[in-house]
Enzyme design. Structure first.
Site, PDB file in Angstrom:
ATOM      1  N   LYS A 227      -3.505  19.092 -27.717  1.00 46.96           N
ATOM      2  CA  LYS A 227      -2.313  19.752 -28.235  1.00 46.96           C
ATOM      3  C   LYS A 227      -2.562  21.242 -28.501  1.00 46.96           C
ATOM      4  CE  LYS A 227       0.938  16.639 -28.254  1.00 46.96           C
ATOM      5  NZ  LYS A 227       1.589  16.102 -29.449  1.00 46.96           N
ATOM      6  N   ARG A 261      -2.963   8.650 -29.334  1.00 45.37           N
ATOM      7  CA  ARG A 261      -2.477   8.896 -27.966  1.00 45.37           C
ATOM      8  C   ARG A 261      -3.384   9.946 -27.332  1.00 45.37           C
ATOM      9  NH1 ARG A 261       1.082  12.335 -25.179  1.00 45.37           N
ATOM     10  NH2 ARG A 261       2.381  11.300 -23.599  1.00 45.37           N
TER      11      ARG A 261
END
Length: 305
Positions: A227, A261
């Site tokens: 991210k 995830r």
């Protein structure tokens, strides 16, 4: 965080999720514009094989996405997204793999669940309440994620200095919407939405208060892989965020994540396995003491001209 296990209801059964001992959700992108994939898997057989490898590496859920969340490309037509995800979901579900579908469009969600998807991973925060109605009717689990952004649009919200409070209030309100649509608590998974309508600093602030999300009483999904906030901390592009992702994974496990995830399932599984043994929450496993490959690398002699 390991004294509670959640039974998450999915079509045909349940998933057992334990906070602090997160299940791994492997990512298979069936779209051409993911922010983090250096290699695009455009052929169905390639996507299926990649999913199989992720399962072999330790994934217990495969998250299939037919549209990237990046804001520099437009919204994918529903029929195109369905063409991308449904054949893949059908193949994986037929092999007994638990499949999640990453979409915010009701038509795509309906088609994917009919094809065998067990979880709807809605990255819109139930912007369209029909998504909850679909899960109520089909029995699919529902990921409720915090975001103040319209899908595919970049937006940074004014949280008045309390992004963590907004995350909790938003999730409570959206969970109430899901319940009103007929979704049972046992179908609900929560996601604080790292990077969605948040600056990297706001993502970190929201994660620092993750205990307030845990206190809502449902399993929490941490979507931390590669991210932007990891890149902002490490100053690395997406392809070089492996080490940063593992640091975030370890922190997430320590703070009650029930699902992680991730793109690199093998690295995450190895990391969590070693961590569990060192933490004393798992025993030292059996291994082959005669396996020389565990001890050293045998160099290959170089040929001389």
């Amino acid at each position: 965080m390991t004294d509670t296990t959640f039974s998450v209801r999915v079509p045909g059964g349940t998933l057992e999720l334990t906070p602090g001992r997160p299940a791994l959700m492997g990512i298979v992108n069936a779209n051409p514009d993911s922010f983090s994939d250096a290699v695009r898997l455009t052929a169905l057989d390639q996507q299926v094989e990649h999913a199989r490898r992720l399962v072999a590496d330790g994934a217990s859920i495969i998250d299939v996405g037919g549209e990237s969340g990046v804001t520099y490309t437009g919204v994918t037509a529903e029929e195109v997204e369905i063409e991308r995800v449904v054949p893949l979901v059908e193949r994986l579900a037929a092999e007994g793999i638990v499949v999640s579908v990453d979409t915010w469009k009701p038509a795509v969600a309906e088609a994917a669940i009919v094809a065998g998807a067990a979880i709807l991973n809605d990255v819109s925060g139930l912007r369209d309440e029909r998504l909850a109605e679909i899960c109520a009717r089909t029995g699919a689990a529902l990921v409720v994620m915090h975001t103040r952004a319209v899908p595919k649009q970049e937006h940074f919200h004014d949280y008045a200095g309390d992004v963590a409070g907004d995350v909790v209030a938003f999730l409570q309100e959206r969970v109430a919407v899901a319940r009103a649509a007929g979704v049972h608590d046992e179908q609900l998974i929560l996601d604080p939405g790292p990077d969605f309508a948040k600056t990297p600093a706001e993502t970190v602030q929201s994660l620092h208060a993750i205990d307030t999300v845990n206190a809502l009483g449902r399993p929490v999904l941490h979507a931390i892989s590669r991210k932007y906030f990891v890149g902002a901390i490490t100053r690395q592009p997406p392809a070089e965020r492996g080490a940063g992702t593992l640091a975030a994974a370890g922190w997430s496990a320590d703070h009650g994540a029930a699902i992680l995830r991730v793109h690199d399932v093998r690295a995450a599984a190895d990391f969590l396995a070693v961590k569990a043994v060192l933490d004393g929450t798992a025993p030292m496993p059996d291994f082959d003491a005669d396996d020389d490959a565990l001890k050293w690398i045998r160099a290959t002699p170089q040929r001389t001209a």
